[in-house]
Design a protein around this motif. Structure first.
Motif, PDB file in Angstrom:
ATOM      1  N   LEU A  19     -30.531 -24.276   2.182  1.00 38.26           N
ATOM      2  CA  LEU A  19     -28.851 -23.265   1.961  1.00 38.26           C
ATOM      3  C   LEU A  19     -28.844 -23.206   3.584  1.00 38.26           C
ATOM      4  CD1 LEU A  19     -31.121 -22.397  -0.663  1.00 38.26           C
ATOM      5  CD2 LEU A  19     -29.168 -22.994  -0.631  1.00 38.26           C
ATOM      6  N   SER A  20     -29.841 -22.870   4.473  1.00 38.38           N
ATOM      7  CA  SER A  20     -29.020 -22.390   6.151  1.00 38.38           C
ATOM      8  C   SER A  20     -27.735 -22.916   6.402  1.00 38.38           C
ATOM      9  CB  SER A  20     -29.936 -21.428   6.566  1.00 38.38           C
ATOM     10  OG  SER A  20     -30.373 -23.563   7.280  1.00 38.38           O
ATOM     11  N   GLY A  21     -27.354 -24.199   6.051  1.00 34.68           N
ATOM     12  CA  GLY A  21     -26.847 -25.251   7.071  1.00 34.68           C
ATOM     13  C   GLY A  21     -26.001 -25.450   6.024  1.00 34.68           C
ATOM     14  N   LEU A  22     -25.730 -25.033   4.809  1.00 32.81           N
ATOM     15  CA  LEU A  22     -24.908 -26.123   4.050  1.00 32.81           C
ATOM     16  C   LEU A  22     -23.185 -25.028   3.493  1.00 32.81           C
ATOM     17  CD1 LEU A  22     -24.973 -27.574   1.644  1.00 32.81           C
ATOM     18  CD2 LEU A  22     -25.595 -24.758   0.107  1.00 32.81           C
ATOM     19  N   LEU A  27     -20.996 -25.687  -3.971  1.00 29.01           N
ATOM     20  CA  LEU A  27     -21.898 -26.881  -5.208  1.00 29.01           C
ATOM     21  C   LEU A  27     -23.398 -26.519  -4.000  1.00 29.01           C
ATOM     22  CD1 LEU A  27     -22.488 -29.526  -6.754  1.00 29.01           C
ATOM     23  CD2 LEU A  27     -21.473 -30.769  -4.629  1.00 29.01           C
ATOM     24  N   GLY A  28     -24.225 -27.036  -5.306  1.00 23.48           N
ATOM     25  CA  GLY A  28     -26.136 -26.836  -4.305  1.00 23.48           C
ATOM     26  C   GLY A  28     -26.459 -24.733  -4.013  1.00 23.48           C
ATOM     27  N   ARG A  29     -24.926 -24.190  -4.280  1.00 22.45           N
ATOM     28  CA  ARG A  29     -25.479 -23.006  -3.675  1.00 22.45           C
ATOM     29  C   ARG A  29     -26.442 -21.820  -4.496  1.00 22.45           C
ATOM     30  NH1 ARG A  29     -24.261 -20.812   0.835  1.00 22.45           N
ATOM     31  NH2 ARG A  29     -22.898 -22.707   1.516  1.00 22.45           N
ATOM     32  N   ASN A  30     -26.338 -23.015  -5.505  1.00 21.84           N
ATOM     33  CA  ASN A  30     -27.885 -22.476  -6.991  1.00 21.84           C
ATOM     34  C   ASN A  30     -28.719 -24.127  -6.667  1.00 21.84           C
ATOM     35  OD1 ASN A  30     -29.620 -21.770  -8.713  1.00 21.84           O
ATOM     36  ND2 ASN A  30     -28.447 -21.564 -10.089  1.00 21.84           N
ATOM     37  N   LEU A  31     -29.746 -24.131  -5.350  1.00 17.23           N
ATOM     38  CA  LEU A  31     -30.182 -25.325  -4.990  1.00 17.23           C
ATOM     39  C   LEU A  31     -31.901 -24.968  -6.160  1.00 17.23           C
ATOM     40  CD1 LEU A  31     -30.156 -28.151  -3.279  1.00 17.23           C
ATOM     41  CD2 LEU A  31     -31.507 -26.696  -1.726  1.00 17.23           C
ATOM     42  N   ALA A 186     -30.155 -32.563   6.880  1.00 16.68           N
ATOM     43  CA  ALA A 186     -29.427 -32.723   7.251  1.00 16.68           C
ATOM     44  C   ALA A 186     -27.696 -33.875   5.751  1.00 16.68           C
ATOM     45  CB  ALA A 186     -29.191 -33.607   8.542  1.00 16.68           C
ATOM     46  N   LEU A 187     -28.743 -34.517   5.899  1.00 18.61           N
ATOM     47  CA  LEU A 187     -27.744 -35.770   5.031  1.00 18.61           C
ATOM     48  C   LEU A 187     -27.792 -34.712   3.559  1.00 18.61           C
ATOM     49  CD1 LEU A 187     -26.347 -38.328   4.720  1.00 18.61           C
ATOM     50  CD2 LEU A 187     -29.151 -39.111   3.877  1.00 18.61           C
ATOM     51  N   ILE A 188     -28.407 -34.103   2.981  1.00 18.58           N
ATOM     52  CA  ILE A 188     -28.286 -32.888   1.742  1.00 18.58           C
ATOM     53  C   ILE A 188     -27.325 -32.679   2.010  1.00 18.58           C
ATOM     54  CG2 ILE A 188     -29.229 -31.635   0.100  1.00 18.58           C
ATOM     55  CD1 ILE A 188     -31.980 -33.094   0.898  1.00 18.58           C
ATOM     56  N   GLN A 189     -27.387 -31.146   3.235  1.00 17.09           N
ATOM     57  CA  GLN A 189     -25.895 -30.652   3.447  1.00 17.09           C
ATOM     58  C   GLN A 189     -24.833 -31.833   3.529  1.00 17.09           C
ATOM     59  OE1 GLN A 189     -27.451 -29.116   6.962  1.00 17.09           O
ATOM     60  NE2 GLN A 189     -28.512 -28.159   6.495  1.00 17.09           N
TER      61      GLN A 189
END
Ligand code: BT5
Length: 269
Positions: A19-22, A27-31, A186-189
């Motif tokens: 979350l810190s590097g998203l 999208l994905g703010r709720n993870l 990193a890849l997920i972000q």
């Protein structure tokens, strides 16, 4: 402050780090990150039924990961197993545009972040050097002719030894291709960012053109099992509605959905 991990350095999956590097807007703010689930698509479905949208579900392992047509999907520790709930306001017959956009986005993320050329085998496989590195499973809920929501499951073999899989799966992993483990965070972000971007222009020529350009199926001899029966022929092109255009017995046949096996190229053909 945002932080983006070194893509070529292993890190354990960590929700706060992701979350810190998203960089996505929504999208994905709720993870949600789980240690083990049956299938991230199952969790996503129950949340979707309760009205959640835009949420991303991640799991370290899945005990009942699945592919299309009830096939099973091996999901050992080290992979990226995630599901998203999306709600585009589109008619049901355009749902395959979501798959197209997510396939393109996942390829962009892997190619850009890790410098690995990634292609798409119709309709949903992510391919590196002829081997399957990931796949997409889309499950939709419809309200009449309108799509209510889509659950998009994405599996990427990241830090996995593919020799544990049967050879006839022709599987690979990112760590195998690179010779070193990667940062899944990193890849997920990057993948979520690319999915958000592609989703917002889905149905555009930009996505369709890249989907065709990344196709490893166009020009191949294939065998397709579909509701039209089993067809063997050469793939001439892919249509903008997601259909494959197959030259078989001198005719051009459109197949919208099915299972596709690439046949070996024969010498002299
Ligand atoms: C797919 O199905 O490729 C879609 C896979 C989607 C997996 C994600 S993970 C997160 C989410 N939660 C789920 O439960 N699923 C999604 P399909 O095209 O049907 O391919 C399935 C076939 O791929 C299997 O029959 C095997 O031959 C092969 N296979 C299974 N596990 C694999 C793996 N980890 N890597 C490569 N190939 C695999």
């Amino acid at each position: 402050m945002t932080s983006s991990p070194d893509p070529l350095r292993f890190d354990p999956l960590d929700r706060d780090l992701i979350l810190s590097g998203l960089e996505t807007r929504w999208l994905g703010r709720n993870l949600r990150l789980y240690n083990q689930v049956s299938s991230t698509n199952d969790i996503a479905r129950s949340l979707a039924q309760r009205g959640e949208r835009g949420i991303v579900i991640l799991a370290e392992t899945q005990s009942k990961g699945r592919g299309r047509l009830s096939r099973s999907w091996e999901s050992p520790r080290g992979g990226i197993w995630m599901s998203l709930i999306l709600q585009p306001y589109i008619p049901l017959d355009l749902a395959c545009r979501i798959n197209m956009a997510v396939c393109v986005a996942a390829c962009r993320a892997i190619s850009c972040l890790l410098d690995l050329d990634t292609g798409i085998k119709w309709p949903n496989d992510l391919i590196i050097k002829g081997r399957k590195v990931g796949g997409i499973l889309m499950e939709i809920c419809a309200d009449g002719q309108r799509l209510d929501y889509a659950i998009v499951g994405l599996g990427i073999n990241s830090n996995i030894d593919p020799s544990a899989f049967p050879e006839d799966w022709m599987a690979t992993s990112l760590s195998h291709e690179l010779g070193s483990e990667i940062s899944r965070s990193a890849l997920i972000q990057r993948t979520l960012l690319e999915i958000e971007r592609a989703y917002e222009v889905m149905g555009s020529d930009e996505i369709y053109d890249e989907w065709r350009r990344r196709s490893v199926t166009i020009g191949r001899m294939v065998r397709i099992a579909s509701n039209k029966g089993e067809l063997v022929g050469e793939v001439e092109d892919l249509a903008d509605d997601g259909a494959i255009l197959l030259r078989t017995s001198g005719k051009l046949v459109r197949v919208l959905a099915g299972d596709c096996v690439h046949l070996r190229r024969m010498v002299g053909l």
